[in-house]
Design an enzyme around this catalytic site. Structure first.
Site, short mmCIF file in Angstrom:
data_model
loop_
_atom_site.label_atom_id
_atom_site.label_comp_id
_atom_site.label_asym_id
_atom_site.label_seq_id
_atom_site.Cartn_x
_atom_site.Cartn_y
_atom_site.Cartn_z
N HIS A 135 0.82 -1.22 0.00
CA HIS A 135 0.00 0.00 0.00
C HIS A 135 0.85 1.28 0.00
O HIS A 135 1.92 1.34 0.60
CB HIS A 135 -0.92 0.01 1.22
CG HIS A 135 -0.15 0.05 2.52
ND1 HIS A 135 0.26 1.22 3.09
CD2 HIS A 135 0.32 -0.94 3.29
CE1 HIS A 135 0.94 0.95 4.19
NE2 HIS A 135 0.99 -0.36 4.33
N HIS A 144 12.15 -1.95 -12.39
CA HIS A 144 11.95 -3.40 -12.47
C HIS A 144 11.96 -3.97 -11.05
O HIS A 144 12.98 -3.90 -10.36
CB HIS A 144 13.08 -4.02 -13.30
CG HIS A 144 12.94 -5.48 -13.56
ND1 HIS A 144 13.65 -6.11 -14.55
CD2 HIS A 144 12.17 -6.44 -12.99
CE1 HIS A 144 13.34 -7.40 -14.56
NE2 HIS A 144 12.44 -7.62 -13.61
#
Ligand SMILES: CC(C)(COP(=O)(O)OP(=O)(O)OC[C@H]1O[C@@H](n2cnc3c(N)ncnc32)[C@H](O)[C@@H]1OP(=O)(O)O)[C@@H](O)C(=O)NCCC(=O)NCCS
Length: 206
Positions: A135, A144
């Site tokens: 979150h 990446h």
């Protein structure tokens, strides 16, 4: 018929093509700078390099860059981002992507990964297999997140950074731009731009 072009015909490209097929892209073609040295396989044809794609772009309904290296992925993304062909976003059917998160253009979220509530992910990112972005994370462009990396809540990651396979990032940490976090590293504190860190706790490689 939904026609997808994938730029990058290596291992990651193959995984992306497999995912796209599950999502209803029924005609998938590859383009790759090294196309002369690579063979088309029986599943997906390899038609040329990026400039070949740019000439044929109107023949496709969507395009994606599937190159693991963050710098090269961003260079290729900048060539296609303003085309009329849509730069698509892929979410594997076995990934969880919160309805309250945001994914940028050209970002792929692969099998078994999680992008949780209020996370914001930039353009041309890879959220690779089995990784989690919890979150309130803020992930820049061309990042990446490698397989099995876990990014706790509220972490910031700058453009072009590569978070290594199996690493863990403590909540609230700020990781700069163009950072390389080594495989298995445990990041407990902020990391400046342009650095490489390894180990537990993660320290700069000298
Ligand atoms: C961190 C990394 C980029 C360093 O690569 P490099 O610049 O070529 O560095 P080297 O291999 O020369 O290693 C330099 C030193 O760091 C150590 N080291 C390298 N990677 C390490 C890691 N992940 N954890 C702990 N130590 C590491 C090496 O043992 C070496 O130590 P030494 O100087 O005492 O011998 C690389 O090892 C790595 O972990 N890459 C991530 C790979 C990944 O996530 N792949 C996912 C593909 S989808």
């Amino acid at each position: 018929m939904k026609r997808l072009a994938i730029i990058g015909a290596g291992g990651h490209g193959k995984v992306v093509a497999d995912c796209a097929g599950l999502l209803g892209w029924d005609s998938i073609s590859f383009f790759d700078a090294a196309w002369n040295d690579k063979l088309s396989d029986s599943r997906w044809p390899l038609l040329g390099d990026t400039s070949t794609f740019l000439k044929k772009s109107s023949e496709f309904d969507g395009v994606l860059i599937a190159i693991g290296n963050c710098e090269f992925r961003w260079i290729e993304f900048s060539k296609i981002k303003n085309l009329t062909t849509s730069v698509i976003t892929l979410k594997h059917p076995n990934a969880f992507v919160s309805q309250y998160s945001k994914l940028g253009d050209g970002t792929v979220v692969l099998a078994g990964s999680v992008v949780n509530t209020d996370a914001v992910i930039g353009d041309a990112c890879i959220i690779n297999v089995g990784s989690t972005v919890d979150h309130d994370c803020l992930v820049g462009n061309s990042v990446h997140i490698a397989p099995g990396a876990h990014i706790s809540g509220g972490v910031t990651i700058g453009d072009g950074s590569w978070i290594g396979v199996g690493s863990a990032i403590k909540q609230g940490v700020r990781i700069g731009k163009n950072v390389m976090v080594g495989a298995g590293a445990v990041v407990l504190s902020d990391i400046p731009d342009n650095s490489t860190v390894v180990g537990n706790p993660a320290r700069a490689v000298t």
